[in-house]
Design a protein around this motif. Structure first.
Motif, PDB file in Angstrom:
ATOM      1  N   GLY A 186      -3.603  11.050 -11.040  1.00  0.00           N
ATOM      2  CA  GLY A 186      -4.353  12.118 -10.406  1.00  0.00           C
ATOM      3  C   GLY A 186      -4.470  11.997  -8.906  1.00  0.00           C
ATOM      4  O   GLY A 186      -5.039  12.878  -8.260  1.00  0.00           O
ATOM      5  N   ILE A 187      -3.941  10.932  -8.325  1.00  0.00           N
ATOM      6  CA  ILE A 187      -3.981  10.720  -6.879  1.00  0.00           C
ATOM      7  C   ILE A 187      -2.550  10.705  -6.365  1.00  0.00           C
ATOM      8  O   ILE A 187      -1.719   9.941  -6.877  1.00  0.00           O
ATOM      9  CB  ILE A 187      -4.674   9.389  -6.522  1.00  0.00           C
ATOM     10  CG1 ILE A 187      -6.114   9.380  -7.044  1.00  0.00           C
ATOM     11  CG2 ILE A 187      -4.660   9.166  -5.010  1.00  0.00           C
ATOM     12  CD1 ILE A 187      -6.827   8.061  -6.833  1.00  0.00           C
ATOM     13  N   PRO A 188      -2.212  11.523  -5.365  1.00  0.00           N
ATOM     14  CA  PRO A 188      -0.840  11.510  -4.842  1.00  0.00           C
ATOM     15  C   PRO A 188      -0.417  10.113  -4.395  1.00  0.00           C
ATOM     16  O   PRO A 188      -1.205   9.350  -3.830  1.00  0.00           O
ATOM     17  CB  PRO A 188      -0.925  12.478  -3.652  1.00  0.00           C
ATOM     18  CG  PRO A 188      -2.045  13.395  -3.987  1.00  0.00           C
ATOM     19  CD  PRO A 188      -3.041  12.555  -4.714  1.00  0.00           C
ATOM     20  N   ASP A 189       0.838   9.789  -4.643  1.00  0.00           N
ATOM     21  CA  ASP A 189       1.329   8.433  -4.380  1.00  0.00           C
ATOM     22  C   ASP A 189       1.234   8.026  -2.918  1.00  0.00           C
ATOM     23  O   ASP A 189       1.081   6.847  -2.607  1.00  0.00           O
ATOM     24  CB  ASP A 189       2.787   8.298  -4.856  1.00  0.00           C
ATOM     25  CG  ASP A 189       2.910   8.457  -6.366  1.00  0.00           C
ATOM     26  OD1 ASP A 189       1.884   8.284  -7.057  1.00  0.00           O
ATOM     27  OD2 ASP A 189       4.012   8.766  -6.844  1.00  0.00           O
ATOM     28  N   VAL A 190       1.326   9.006  -1.988  1.00  0.00           N
ATOM     29  CA  VAL A 190       1.305   8.650  -0.564  1.00  0.00           C
ATOM     30  C   VAL A 190      -0.017   8.017  -0.154  1.00  0.00           C
ATOM     31  O   VAL A 190      -0.083   7.332   0.869  1.00  0.00           O
ATOM     32  CB  VAL A 190       1.579   9.885   0.316  1.00  0.00           C
ATOM     33  CG1 VAL A 190       2.994  10.377   0.135  1.00  0.00           C
ATOM     34  CG2 VAL A 190       0.573  10.998   0.044  1.00  0.00           C
ATOM     35  N   TYR A 191      -1.078   8.237  -0.947  1.00  0.00           N
ATOM     36  CA  TYR A 191      -2.376   7.662  -0.631  1.00  0.00           C
ATOM     37  C   TYR A 191      -2.582   6.305  -1.288  1.00  0.00           C
ATOM     38  O   TYR A 191      -3.650   5.702  -1.127  1.00  0.00           O
ATOM     39  CB  TYR A 191      -3.495   8.615  -1.074  1.00  0.00           C
ATOM     40  CG  TYR A 191      -3.532   9.887  -0.267  1.00  0.00           C
ATOM     41  CD1 TYR A 191      -4.148   9.938   0.973  1.00  0.00           C
ATOM     42  CD2 TYR A 191      -2.923  11.048  -0.741  1.00  0.00           C
ATOM     43  CE1 TYR A 191      -4.162  11.103   1.724  1.00  0.00           C
ATOM     44  CE2 TYR A 191      -2.942  12.223   0.017  1.00  0.00           C
ATOM     45  CZ  TYR A 191      -3.564  12.234   1.240  1.00  0.00           C
ATOM     46  OH  TYR A 191      -3.576  13.386   1.983  1.00  0.00           O
ATOM     47  N   GLU A 192      -1.588   5.820  -2.044  1.00  0.00           N
ATOM     48  CA  GLU A 192      -1.755   4.555  -2.768  1.00  0.00           C
ATOM     49  C   GLU A 192      -0.703   3.517  -2.396  1.00  0.00           C
ATOM     50  O   GLU A 192      -0.607   2.485  -3.046  1.00  0.00           O
ATOM     51  CB  GLU A 192      -1.678   4.817  -4.277  1.00  0.00           C
ATOM     52  CG  GLU A 192      -2.737   5.767  -4.791  1.00  0.00           C
ATOM     53  CD  GLU A 192      -2.662   5.956  -6.297  1.00  0.00           C
ATOM     54  OE1 GLU A 192      -3.610   5.543  -6.974  1.00  0.00           O
ATOM     55  OE2 GLU A 192      -1.637   6.478  -6.784  1.00  0.00           O
TER      56      GLU A 192
END
Length: 472
Positions: free
Chosen positions: A418-424
Protein backbone atom coordinates in the motif's frame (compact mmCIF):
# COMPACT_ATOMS: atom_id res chain seq x y z
CA UNK A 1 30.32 23.52 5.66
CA UNK A 2 28.24 24.60 2.62
CA UNK A 3 24.46 24.21 2.86
CA UNK A 4 23.11 21.22 0.94
CA UNK A 5 21.52 21.81 -2.43
CA UNK A 6 17.73 21.56 -2.31
CA UNK A 7 15.68 20.22 -5.19
CA UNK A 8 12.95 22.47 -6.57
CA UNK A 9 9.71 20.53 -7.21
CA UNK A 10 11.22 17.31 -5.88
CA UNK A 11 9.26 14.30 -4.67
CA UNK A 12 6.69 15.04 -1.96
CA UNK A 13 6.66 13.34 1.40
CA UNK A 14 4.16 10.47 1.60
CA UNK A 15 1.67 12.28 3.93
CA UNK A 16 1.81 15.43 1.78
CA UNK A 17 1.40 13.34 -1.38
CA UNK A 18 -1.68 11.62 0.08
CA UNK A 19 -3.22 14.95 1.11
CA UNK A 20 -2.57 16.50 -2.30
CA UNK A 21 -4.05 13.47 -4.09
CA UNK A 22 -7.24 13.60 -1.99
CA UNK A 23 -7.62 17.37 -2.36
CA UNK A 24 -7.03 17.36 -6.10
CA UNK A 25 -9.44 14.49 -6.64
CA UNK A 26 -12.28 16.59 -5.21
CA UNK A 27 -11.11 19.76 -6.96
CA UNK A 28 -10.93 17.94 -10.29
CA UNK A 29 -14.52 16.72 -10.01
CA UNK A 30 -15.56 20.20 -8.92
CA UNK A 31 -13.66 21.68 -11.86
CA UNK A 32 -15.58 19.54 -14.32
CA UNK A 33 -18.85 20.70 -12.72
CA UNK A 34 -17.55 24.27 -12.91
CA UNK A 35 -16.86 23.82 -16.61
CA UNK A 36 -20.37 22.45 -17.16
CA UNK A 37 -21.88 25.36 -15.19
CA UNK A 38 -19.94 27.93 -17.23
CA UNK A 39 -21.02 26.40 -20.53
CA UNK A 40 -24.62 26.22 -19.28
CA UNK A 41 -24.51 29.90 -18.29
CA UNK A 42 -23.18 30.94 -21.71
CA UNK A 43 -25.87 28.95 -23.52
CA UNK A 44 -28.62 30.15 -21.19
CA UNK A 45 -27.59 33.80 -21.57
CA UNK A 46 -26.95 33.77 -25.32
CA UNK A 47 -29.86 31.77 -26.73
CA UNK A 48 -32.48 34.45 -27.53
CA UNK A 49 -35.40 32.34 -26.33
CA UNK A 50 -33.70 31.74 -22.95
CA UNK A 51 -31.96 35.06 -22.31
CA UNK A 52 -34.87 36.76 -20.56
CA UNK A 53 -35.31 33.84 -18.15
CA UNK A 54 -31.60 33.97 -17.26
CA UNK A 55 -31.90 37.67 -16.45
CA UNK A 56 -35.08 37.10 -14.46
CA UNK A 57 -33.59 34.33 -12.34
CA UNK A 58 -30.27 36.15 -11.81
CA UNK A 59 -31.95 39.35 -10.64
CA UNK A 60 -34.71 37.74 -8.57
CA UNK A 61 -34.47 39.08 -5.00
CA UNK A 62 -35.03 37.16 -1.80
CA UNK A 63 -33.92 37.40 1.81
CA UNK A 64 -34.89 39.46 4.89
CA UNK A 65 -34.74 43.16 3.94
CA UNK A 66 -34.82 44.16 7.62
CA UNK A 67 -31.43 42.52 8.06
CA UNK A 68 -30.02 44.13 4.93
CA UNK A 69 -30.06 40.81 3.13
CA UNK A 70 -32.64 41.34 0.38
CA UNK A 71 -30.24 40.17 -2.34
CA UNK A 72 -30.53 38.93 -5.90
CA UNK A 73 -29.78 35.28 -6.71
CA UNK A 74 -26.54 36.35 -8.42
CA UNK A 75 -25.63 38.40 -5.35
CA UNK A 76 -26.28 35.47 -3.02
CA UNK A 77 -24.04 33.31 -5.20
CA UNK A 78 -21.18 35.84 -5.16
CA UNK A 79 -21.36 36.89 -1.50
CA UNK A 80 -22.92 33.83 0.10
CA UNK A 81 -21.82 30.69 -1.71
CA UNK A 82 -18.30 31.98 -2.34
CA UNK A 83 -17.90 32.39 1.42
CA UNK A 84 -17.94 28.58 1.55
CA UNK A 85 -15.22 28.48 -1.11
CA UNK A 86 -13.07 30.93 0.86
CA UNK A 87 -13.74 29.02 4.08
CA UNK A 88 -12.12 25.96 2.49
CA UNK A 89 -9.33 28.18 1.14
CA UNK A 90 -8.71 29.42 4.69
CA UNK A 91 -8.42 25.87 6.01
CA UNK A 92 -6.07 24.94 3.14
CA UNK A 93 -3.88 27.94 3.89
CA UNK A 94 -3.81 27.18 7.63
CA UNK A 95 -2.85 23.57 6.96
CA UNK A 96 -0.10 24.60 4.55
CA UNK A 97 1.27 27.03 7.15
CA UNK A 98 1.36 24.58 10.05
CA UNK A 99 1.74 21.15 8.45
CA UNK A 100 2.37 21.51 4.73
CA UNK A 101 4.97 22.95 2.38
CA UNK A 102 4.63 26.48 3.75
CA UNK A 103 5.72 25.34 7.23
CA UNK A 104 9.37 25.31 6.17
CA UNK A 105 10.40 28.86 5.17
CA UNK A 106 12.92 27.52 2.65
CA UNK A 107 10.32 25.32 0.95
CA UNK A 108 7.66 28.03 1.23
CA UNK A 109 9.84 30.59 -0.54
CA UNK A 110 9.30 29.03 -3.98
CA UNK A 111 5.46 28.98 -4.17
CA UNK A 112 5.14 32.28 -2.28
CA UNK A 113 7.57 34.13 -4.56
CA UNK A 114 6.05 32.47 -7.64
CA UNK A 115 2.51 33.39 -6.53
CA UNK A 116 3.48 37.00 -5.73
CA UNK A 117 5.23 37.40 -9.08
CA UNK A 118 2.27 35.65 -10.72
CA UNK A 119 -0.01 38.39 -9.33
CA UNK A 120 2.28 41.40 -9.68
CA UNK A 121 3.23 40.88 -13.33
CA UNK A 122 -0.39 40.46 -14.61
CA UNK A 123 -1.36 43.60 -12.68
CA UNK A 124 1.59 45.41 -14.27
CA UNK A 125 0.65 44.16 -17.75
CA UNK A 126 -2.93 45.35 -17.25
CA UNK A 127 -1.77 48.74 -15.95
CA UNK A 128 0.67 49.32 -18.82
CA UNK A 129 -1.94 48.29 -21.38
CA UNK A 130 -4.46 50.76 -20.00
CA UNK A 131 -1.98 53.58 -19.51
CA UNK A 132 -0.96 53.37 -23.16
CA UNK A 133 -4.55 52.85 -24.35
CA UNK A 134 -6.24 55.40 -22.14
CA UNK A 135 -8.37 52.87 -20.30
CA UNK A 136 -9.53 52.55 -16.69
CA UNK A 137 -7.03 51.29 -14.11
CA UNK A 138 -9.83 50.00 -11.86
CA UNK A 139 -9.52 46.44 -13.17
CA UNK A 140 -5.81 45.96 -12.38
CA UNK A 141 -6.61 43.11 -9.96
CA UNK A 142 -8.83 41.12 -12.34
CA UNK A 143 -6.04 39.07 -14.01
CA UNK A 144 -4.17 38.37 -10.76
CA UNK A 145 -6.21 35.31 -9.71
CA UNK A 146 -5.73 31.62 -10.52
CA UNK A 147 -8.70 29.24 -10.52
CA UNK A 148 -7.41 25.92 -9.18
CA UNK A 149 -10.66 24.04 -9.84
CA UNK A 150 -10.81 25.09 -13.48
CA UNK A 151 -7.08 24.40 -13.95
CA UNK A 152 -7.47 20.89 -12.57
CA UNK A 153 -10.55 20.35 -14.70
CA UNK A 154 -8.36 21.02 -17.73
CA UNK A 155 -5.87 18.45 -16.44
CA UNK A 156 -8.70 15.94 -16.02
CA UNK A 157 -10.02 16.57 -19.53
CA UNK A 158 -6.67 16.24 -21.30
CA UNK A 159 -5.80 13.20 -19.18
CA UNK A 160 -2.27 14.25 -18.34
CA UNK A 161 -0.11 12.18 -15.99
CA UNK A 162 1.25 15.27 -14.28
CA UNK A 163 3.66 14.32 -11.46
CA UNK A 164 2.47 14.96 -7.91
CA UNK A 165 5.20 17.56 -7.32
CA UNK A 166 3.87 19.75 -10.16
CA UNK A 167 0.28 19.23 -9.05
CA UNK A 168 1.23 20.22 -5.49
CA UNK A 169 3.05 23.27 -6.84
CA UNK A 170 -0.10 24.32 -8.70
CA UNK A 171 -2.27 23.70 -5.62
CA UNK A 172 0.06 25.65 -3.29
CA UNK A 173 0.28 28.47 -5.82
CA UNK A 174 -3.50 28.72 -5.86
CA UNK A 175 -3.74 28.68 -2.04
CA UNK A 176 -1.25 31.56 -1.73
CA UNK A 177 -2.97 33.27 -4.65
CA UNK A 178 -6.32 32.99 -2.85
CA UNK A 179 -4.83 34.57 0.29
CA UNK A 180 -3.59 37.63 -1.58
CA UNK A 181 -6.81 37.84 -3.61
CA UNK A 182 -8.70 38.00 -0.32
CA UNK A 183 -6.41 40.79 0.89
CA UNK A 184 -6.92 42.67 -2.39
CA UNK A 185 -10.69 42.40 -2.03
CA UNK A 186 -10.58 43.52 1.61
CA UNK A 187 -8.20 46.45 1.07
CA UNK A 188 -9.03 47.80 -2.39
CA UNK A 189 -12.72 46.99 -2.82
CA UNK A 190 -14.09 48.20 0.50
CA UNK A 191 -15.45 51.75 0.52
CA UNK A 192 -17.89 52.65 3.29
CA UNK A 193 -17.47 50.68 6.50
CA UNK A 194 -20.17 50.21 9.12
CA UNK A 195 -18.02 49.90 12.26
CA UNK A 196 -20.93 48.69 14.40
CA UNK A 197 -21.56 45.71 12.10
CA UNK A 198 -17.82 45.13 11.75
CA UNK A 199 -17.45 45.12 15.53
CA UNK A 200 -20.29 42.62 15.79
CA UNK A 201 -18.56 40.37 13.25
CA UNK A 202 -15.32 40.64 15.24
CA UNK A 203 -17.16 39.63 18.44
CA UNK A 204 -18.72 36.69 16.58
CA UNK A 205 -15.30 35.59 15.35
CA UNK A 206 -13.95 35.83 18.90
CA UNK A 207 -16.79 33.60 20.15
CA UNK A 208 -16.08 31.20 17.28
CA UNK A 209 -12.40 31.06 18.31
CA UNK A 210 -13.21 30.48 22.01
CA UNK A 211 -15.63 27.65 21.19
CA UNK A 212 -12.96 25.98 19.06
CA UNK A 213 -10.36 26.28 21.84
CA UNK A 214 -12.83 24.84 24.36
CA UNK A 215 -13.33 21.89 21.97
CA UNK A 216 -17.09 22.50 21.81
CA UNK A 217 -18.57 20.15 19.22
CA UNK A 218 -21.74 20.22 17.15
CA UNK A 219 -22.60 21.73 13.80
CA UNK A 220 -25.79 23.15 15.33
CA UNK A 221 -23.57 25.50 17.38
CA UNK A 222 -21.17 26.62 14.66
CA UNK A 223 -23.49 26.88 11.66
CA UNK A 224 -25.88 29.51 13.16
CA UNK A 225 -22.88 31.42 14.53
CA UNK A 226 -21.19 31.33 11.11
CA UNK A 227 -24.32 32.69 9.45
CA UNK A 228 -24.50 35.57 11.96
CA UNK A 229 -20.80 36.39 11.41
CA UNK A 230 -21.31 36.29 7.64
CA UNK A 231 -24.37 38.58 7.78
CA UNK A 232 -22.59 41.11 10.03
CA UNK A 233 -19.52 41.08 7.79
CA UNK A 234 -21.71 41.67 4.73
CA UNK A 235 -23.48 44.60 6.37
CA UNK A 236 -20.16 46.08 7.51
CA UNK A 237 -19.27 46.90 3.90
CA UNK A 238 -16.33 44.48 3.80
CA UNK A 239 -16.83 41.67 1.30
CA UNK A 240 -18.61 38.85 3.09
CA UNK A 241 -16.21 36.18 1.82
CA UNK A 242 -13.64 37.57 4.30
CA UNK A 243 -15.75 36.00 7.07
CA UNK A 244 -15.31 32.59 5.45
CA UNK A 245 -11.53 32.75 5.24
CA UNK A 246 -11.27 34.16 8.80
CA UNK A 247 -13.19 31.20 10.24
CA UNK A 248 -11.17 28.75 8.15
CA UNK A 249 -7.90 30.15 9.48
CA UNK A 250 -9.08 29.67 13.07
CA UNK A 251 -9.49 25.89 12.79
CA UNK A 252 -6.76 23.70 14.26
CA UNK A 253 -4.93 21.81 11.52
CA UNK A 254 -2.33 19.98 13.62
CA UNK A 255 -3.04 16.48 14.90
CA UNK A 256 -2.91 15.33 18.50
CA UNK A 257 -1.46 11.90 19.24
CA UNK A 258 -4.88 10.27 19.55
CA UNK A 259 -6.23 11.84 16.33
CA UNK A 260 -6.22 10.39 12.85
CA UNK A 261 -7.28 13.78 11.44
CA UNK A 262 -7.17 17.28 12.88
CA UNK A 263 -10.47 19.19 13.22
CA UNK A 264 -9.51 21.38 10.25
CA UNK A 265 -8.78 18.37 8.04
CA UNK A 266 -12.02 16.68 9.11
CA UNK A 267 -14.17 19.75 8.42
CA UNK A 268 -12.37 20.43 5.14
CA UNK A 269 -13.09 16.85 4.08
CA UNK A 270 -16.80 17.44 4.78
CA UNK A 271 -17.11 20.94 3.31
CA UNK A 272 -14.81 20.71 0.28
CA UNK A 273 -17.34 18.68 -1.81
CA UNK A 274 -19.99 21.30 -0.98
CA UNK A 275 -17.64 24.06 -2.09
CA UNK A 276 -16.30 22.40 -5.24
CA UNK A 277 -19.51 20.62 -6.23
CA UNK A 278 -22.17 23.22 -5.43
CA UNK A 279 -20.99 26.66 -4.29
CA UNK A 280 -18.46 27.42 -7.02
CA UNK A 281 -20.48 25.94 -9.93
CA UNK A 282 -23.57 27.92 -8.88
CA UNK A 283 -21.47 31.09 -8.69
CA UNK A 284 -20.21 30.36 -12.21
CA UNK A 285 -23.75 29.73 -13.42
CA UNK A 286 -24.85 33.24 -12.42
CA UNK A 287 -21.58 35.06 -13.21
CA UNK A 288 -20.43 33.59 -16.53
CA UNK A 289 -23.62 34.36 -18.45
CA UNK A 290 -22.27 37.16 -20.64
CA UNK A 291 -22.89 38.03 -24.26
CA UNK A 292 -20.35 36.35 -26.57
CA UNK A 293 -21.49 37.68 -29.93
CA UNK A 294 -18.89 38.24 -32.63
CA UNK A 295 -18.88 41.97 -31.97
CA UNK A 296 -18.45 41.50 -28.22
CA UNK A 297 -15.53 39.10 -28.74
CA UNK A 298 -13.95 41.54 -31.17
CA UNK A 299 -14.23 44.32 -28.59
CA UNK A 300 -12.23 42.21 -26.13
CA UNK A 301 -9.10 42.84 -28.22
CA UNK A 302 -9.76 46.51 -28.96
CA UNK A 303 -10.79 47.97 -25.59
CA UNK A 304 -7.82 48.55 -23.24
CA UNK A 305 -9.62 47.25 -20.11
CA UNK A 306 -10.51 43.91 -21.69
CA UNK A 307 -7.25 43.58 -23.64
CA UNK A 308 -5.36 44.20 -20.39
CA UNK A 309 -7.25 41.34 -18.71
CA UNK A 310 -6.51 38.90 -21.57
CA UNK A 311 -2.82 39.85 -21.76
CA UNK A 312 -2.53 39.75 -17.99
CA UNK A 313 -3.88 36.19 -17.81
CA UNK A 314 -2.12 34.78 -20.87
CA UNK A 315 1.25 36.59 -20.73
CA UNK A 316 1.47 38.13 -17.26
CA UNK A 317 0.72 34.93 -15.36
CA UNK A 318 3.20 32.75 -17.21
CA UNK A 319 5.97 35.36 -17.11
CA UNK A 320 5.39 36.09 -13.44
CA UNK A 321 5.19 32.51 -12.17
CA UNK A 322 7.94 31.11 -14.39
CA UNK A 323 10.18 34.12 -13.73
CA UNK A 324 9.58 33.96 -9.97
CA UNK A 325 10.35 30.24 -9.88
CA UNK A 326 13.50 30.60 -11.99
CA UNK A 327 14.79 33.51 -9.93
CA UNK A 328 14.19 31.61 -6.68
CA UNK A 329 16.16 28.65 -7.99
CA UNK A 330 18.84 30.90 -9.48
CA UNK A 331 19.59 32.92 -6.36
CA UNK A 332 19.17 30.22 -3.70
CA UNK A 333 20.88 26.87 -3.19
CA UNK A 334 18.19 25.05 -5.11
CA UNK A 335 18.04 23.16 -8.38
CA UNK A 336 15.20 21.73 -10.42
CA UNK A 337 14.27 18.09 -9.79
CA UNK A 338 16.19 15.70 -12.04
CA UNK A 339 12.89 14.28 -13.33
CA UNK A 340 11.62 17.63 -14.63
CA UNK A 341 12.65 20.35 -17.05
CA UNK A 342 11.99 24.08 -17.03
CA UNK A 343 9.55 23.50 -19.88
CA UNK A 344 7.34 21.70 -17.35
CA UNK A 345 7.34 24.72 -15.04
CA UNK A 346 6.51 26.94 -18.01
CA UNK A 347 3.53 24.73 -18.91
CA UNK A 348 2.15 24.79 -15.36
CA UNK A 349 2.67 28.57 -15.24
CA UNK A 350 0.63 28.82 -18.43
CA UNK A 351 -2.10 26.71 -16.84
CA UNK A 352 -2.20 29.14 -13.91
CA UNK A 353 -3.44 31.75 -16.38
CA UNK A 354 -6.91 30.25 -15.98
CA UNK A 355 -8.39 32.90 -13.71
CA UNK A 356 -12.09 32.18 -13.59
CA UNK A 357 -13.94 32.27 -10.27
CA UNK A 358 -12.07 34.97 -8.34
CA UNK A 359 -11.33 36.97 -11.51
CA UNK A 360 -15.06 37.14 -12.27
CA UNK A 361 -15.73 38.22 -8.69
CA UNK A 362 -13.07 40.97 -8.78
CA UNK A 363 -14.35 42.08 -12.19
CA UNK A 364 -17.81 42.61 -10.69
CA UNK A 365 -16.35 44.58 -7.79
CA UNK A 366 -13.94 46.64 -9.91
CA UNK A 367 -16.56 47.92 -12.34
CA UNK A 368 -19.60 47.95 -10.06
CA UNK A 369 -22.17 50.32 -11.53
CA UNK A 370 -21.07 49.88 -15.14
CA UNK A 371 -23.00 46.81 -16.31
CA UNK A 372 -21.72 46.99 -19.89
CA UNK A 373 -18.05 47.13 -18.92
CA UNK A 374 -18.58 44.45 -16.28
CA UNK A 375 -19.93 42.06 -18.93
CA UNK A 376 -17.09 42.92 -21.30
CA UNK A 377 -14.49 42.25 -18.60
CA UNK A 378 -16.19 38.93 -17.80
CA UNK A 379 -15.97 38.05 -21.51
CA UNK A 380 -12.28 38.96 -21.38
CA UNK A 381 -11.78 36.63 -18.39
CA UNK A 382 -13.43 33.82 -20.36
CA UNK A 383 -11.31 34.49 -23.46
CA UNK A 384 -8.08 34.78 -21.46
CA UNK A 385 -8.80 31.64 -19.45
CA UNK A 386 -9.72 29.66 -22.55
CA UNK A 387 -6.55 30.83 -24.33
CA UNK A 388 -4.37 29.90 -21.35
CA UNK A 389 -6.06 26.51 -21.09
CA UNK A 390 -5.50 25.80 -24.80
CA UNK A 391 -1.82 26.77 -24.68
CA UNK A 392 -1.24 24.75 -21.50
CA UNK A 393 -2.94 21.72 -23.04
CA UNK A 394 -0.61 21.80 -26.03
CA UNK A 395 2.49 22.22 -23.86
CA UNK A 396 1.49 19.49 -21.41
CA UNK A 397 0.56 17.06 -24.19
CA UNK A 398 4.08 17.40 -25.66
CA UNK A 399 5.48 16.00 -22.39
CA UNK A 400 2.69 13.57 -21.56
CA UNK A 401 4.69 10.40 -22.35
CA UNK A 402 7.43 11.55 -19.94
CA UNK A 403 4.81 12.39 -17.30
CA UNK A 404 3.28 8.93 -17.63
CA UNK A 405 6.62 7.23 -16.94
CA UNK A 406 7.16 9.46 -13.89
CA UNK A 407 3.64 8.76 -12.64
CA UNK A 408 4.03 4.99 -13.04
CA UNK A 409 7.34 5.12 -11.18
CA UNK A 410 5.70 7.07 -8.34
CA UNK A 411 2.79 4.62 -8.13
CA UNK A 412 4.76 1.37 -8.39
CA UNK A 413 4.13 -0.92 -5.41
CA UNK A 414 5.83 -4.25 -6.13
CA UNK A 415 5.68 -5.46 -2.53
CA UNK A 416 1.94 -4.63 -2.42
CA UNK A 417 1.99 -3.06 1.04
CA UNK A 418 0.00 0.00 0.00
CA UNK A 419 3.02 2.32 0.04
CA UNK A 420 4.75 3.25 -3.24
CA UNK A 421 8.19 1.68 -3.50
CA UNK A 422 9.98 5.02 -4.01
CA UNK A 423 9.20 5.88 -0.38
CA UNK A 424 10.70 2.63 0.97
CA UNK A 425 14.05 2.45 -0.79
CA UNK A 426 15.92 3.20 2.46
CA UNK A 427 13.90 0.69 4.53
CA UNK A 428 15.66 -2.69 5.05
CA UNK A 429 12.29 -4.40 5.62
CA UNK A 430 11.20 -3.38 2.12
CA UNK A 431 14.27 -5.02 0.55
CA UNK A 432 13.71 -8.16 2.60
CA UNK A 433 10.10 -8.32 1.37
CA UNK A 434 11.27 -7.83 -2.22
CA UNK A 435 13.93 -10.54 -1.75
CA UNK A 436 11.28 -12.97 -0.53
CA UNK A 437 9.06 -12.07 -3.50
CA UNK A 438 11.91 -12.64 -5.96
CA UNK A 439 12.87 -15.91 -4.27
CA UNK A 440 9.30 -17.18 -4.63
CA UNK A 441 9.30 -16.11 -8.27
CA UNK A 442 12.69 -17.77 -8.83
CA UNK A 443 11.45 -21.00 -7.24
CA UNK A 444 8.36 -20.92 -9.46
CA UNK A 445 10.47 -20.35 -12.58
CA UNK A 446 12.79 -23.25 -11.60
CA UNK A 447 9.77 -25.51 -11.14
CA UNK A 448 8.41 -24.50 -14.55
CA UNK A 449 11.84 -25.01 -16.14
CA UNK A 450 12.11 -28.51 -14.71
CA UNK A 451 8.59 -29.34 -15.88
CA UNK A 452 9.30 -28.07 -19.42
CA UNK A 453 12.60 -29.96 -19.54
CA UNK A 454 10.86 -33.20 -18.53
CA UNK A 455 8.17 -32.67 -21.18
CA UNK A 456 10.77 -32.00 -23.87
CA UNK A 457 12.72 -35.19 -22.95
CA UNK A 458 9.52 -37.20 -23.11
CA UNK A 459 8.77 -35.83 -26.56
CA UNK A 460 12.28 -36.63 -27.79
CA UNK A 461 12.13 -40.19 -26.38
CA UNK A 462 8.68 -40.80 -27.80
CA UNK A 463 9.65 -39.42 -31.21
CA UNK A 464 12.72 -41.70 -31.47
CA UNK A 465 10.62 -44.81 -30.78
CA UNK A 466 8.16 -43.96 -33.54
CA UNK A 467 11.00 -43.41 -36.04
CA UNK A 468 12.44 -46.87 -35.23
CA UNK A 469 9.04 -48.49 -35.78
CA UNK A 470 8.71 -46.88 -39.21
CA UNK A 471 12.10 -48.16 -40.29
CA UNK A 472 11.20 -51.68 -39.26
Amino acid sequence: MPAPTRKVLGRLSLPERTFVADALRTETVGGVLLLIAAVTALVWANVPALHSSYESVSHYHLGPAALGLDLSIAHWAADGLLAVFFFVAGIELKRELVAGDLKDPRAAALPVVAALCGMAVPALVYTLTNLTGGGSLSGWAVPTATDIAFALAVLAVIGTWLPSALRAFLLTLAVVDDLFAILIIAVFFTSDIDFVALGGAAVGLAVFWVLLRKAVRGWYVYLPLALVIWALMYNSGIHATIAGVAMGLMLRCTRHEDEKFSPGEHIEHLVRPLSAGLAVPLFALFSAGVSVSGGALGDVFTRPETLGVVLGLVLGKVLGIFGGTWLTARFTRASLSDDLQWADVFAVATLAGIGFTVSLLIGELAFDGDATLTDEVKAAVLVGSLTAATLATVLLKLRNAKYRRLYEAEERDDDQDGIPDVYEEDDPAYHLRMAAIHERKAAEHRRIAELKTAERLAEVTGGAGEEDDRRA
